[in-house]
Write an enzyme that holds these catalytic residues in place. Structure first.
Site, PDB file in Angstrom:
ATOM      1  N   PRO A  59      26.697  72.868  46.864  1.00  0.00           N
ATOM      2  CA  PRO A  59      27.641  71.802  47.253  1.00  0.00           C
ATOM      3  C   PRO A  59      26.953  70.747  48.119  1.00  0.00           C
ATOM      4  CG  PRO A  59      28.490  73.994  47.810  1.00  0.00           C
ATOM      5  CD  PRO A  59      27.073  74.168  47.395  1.00  0.00           C
ATOM      6  N   GLU A  60      27.158  69.487  47.780  1.00  0.00           N
ATOM      7  CA  GLU A  60      26.647  68.379  48.587  1.00  0.00           C
ATOM      8  C   GLU A  60      27.861  67.668  49.200  1.00  0.00           C
ATOM      9  OE1 GLU A  60      23.680  66.068  46.455  1.00  0.00           O
ATOM     10  OE2 GLU A  60      23.209  67.766  45.178  1.00  0.00           O
ATOM     11  N   ARG A 108      25.227  84.278  46.865  1.00  0.00           N
ATOM     12  CA  ARG A 108      23.856  84.336  47.392  1.00  0.00           C
ATOM     13  C   ARG A 108      23.797  84.696  48.881  1.00  0.00           C
ATOM     14  NH1 ARG A 108      20.197  81.132  44.382  1.00  0.00           N
ATOM     15  NH2 ARG A 108      18.619  81.948  45.789  1.00  0.00           N
TER      16      ARG A 108
END
Ligand SMILES: [Zn+2]
Length: 273
Positions: A2-3, A112
């Site tokens: 996500p940015e 992750r």
């Protein structure tokens, strides 16, 4: 990963759902997700806090509380989902559940496991514990004059590395940086010192336009990202170079991929100088 546009999309979706709600004691399925304070202190300090509004700095989502700030960074694969029932959304990688008094809940999942949560007492501790090395938000806190001034301090940097550097300004990641540099026709390896004033202004406008477009389309959806309601953004269908190795640029040249600042970097060798 996500940015800024994906985090902003989550912020806008969550804010009307959670404002005014009071946290019940959280459930830490994976306590190491809590970066600060110690997990056993986090639970006691969060319970009873009410959400006033939701802010953001770069890729950090900030829950402003009546007594403190809850900061969340999703890193690679983090995901926040709100459920009115309070039940988990069926995610396989549930790390933290944040129930509210009255039954609804936020659930943080992360395949992750790089994402982190912090609970701080206020703005000073937020800067000290969370945002110490993070620059101003590139969308909200950087105007053209400030952008040019920031560039002036980084004359030796190359553009791809510079825009990825959250200490320069916060929010850009790999996808939006490649798209931004394509839009303004600048090569990812160009050095800041070689930019004309006009090129610097075009770079600035390109940063703003690519982020605004990303937000307008609900972010970019790849493997892992879902927005807060579990829906998918659709900016990926509008990407001009990212992930398009070998496809043809409108100029007729195949898109190339190289490695820059340690990241896979897509560009058009003809359009980007
Ligand atoms: Zn081209």
């Amino acid at each position: 990963m996500p940015e800024l546009p994906e985090v902003e999309t989550i912020r806008r979706e969550l804010e009307p759902l959670v404002c005014g709600k009071t946290f019940a004691p959280p459930i830490l399925h994976m306590p190491s997700t809590i970066e600060y304070p110690e997990p056993e202190d986090f639970s006691g300090l969060l319970a009873g806090n009410t959400i006033v509004n939701l802010g953001r700095r770069g890729k950090y989502l900030l829950f402003n509380l009546d007594r403190g700030i809850l900061a969340v960074h999703l890193r690679m694969t983090g995901n926040l989902v709100y459920t009115a029932s309070g039940l988990p959304p069926g995610e396989r990688f549930l790390r933290v559940s944040l129930p509210f008094a009255g039954g609804s809940a936020l659930h943080y999942s992360d395949m992750r496991r790089f994402g982190r949560l912090w609970l701080v007492s206020g703005p000073d501790e937020l800067e000290e514990k969370v945002l110490k090395r993070i620059g101003p938000d590139i969308l909200e806190e950087v105007d053209l004059d400030k952008f040019v001034a920031l560039l002036g301090k980084r004359q030796r940097s190359r553009l791809k590395a510079l825009l990825l550097d959250q200490g320069f300004a916060a929010g850009m990641g790999n996808i939006y940086t490649d798209e931004c540099l394509f839009r303004c026709g600048l090569h990812p390896r160009r050095q800041v010192s070689s930019l004309s004033r006009k090129e610097a202004e075009e770079l600035y406008r390109s940063v703003k336009s690519v982020l605004a477009d990303g937000i307008e389309h609900g972010g970019t959806t790849f493997r892992d990202y879902r927005n807060a309601s579990g829906a998918l953004g659709d900016f990926q269908s509008r990407l001009a170079v990212y992930g398009r190795l070998g496809e043809t640029c409108p100029c007729g040249t195949p898109i190339e991929k190289t490695r820059e600042a340690g990241r896979g970097t897509y560009f058009c060798p003809r359009c980007q100088k």
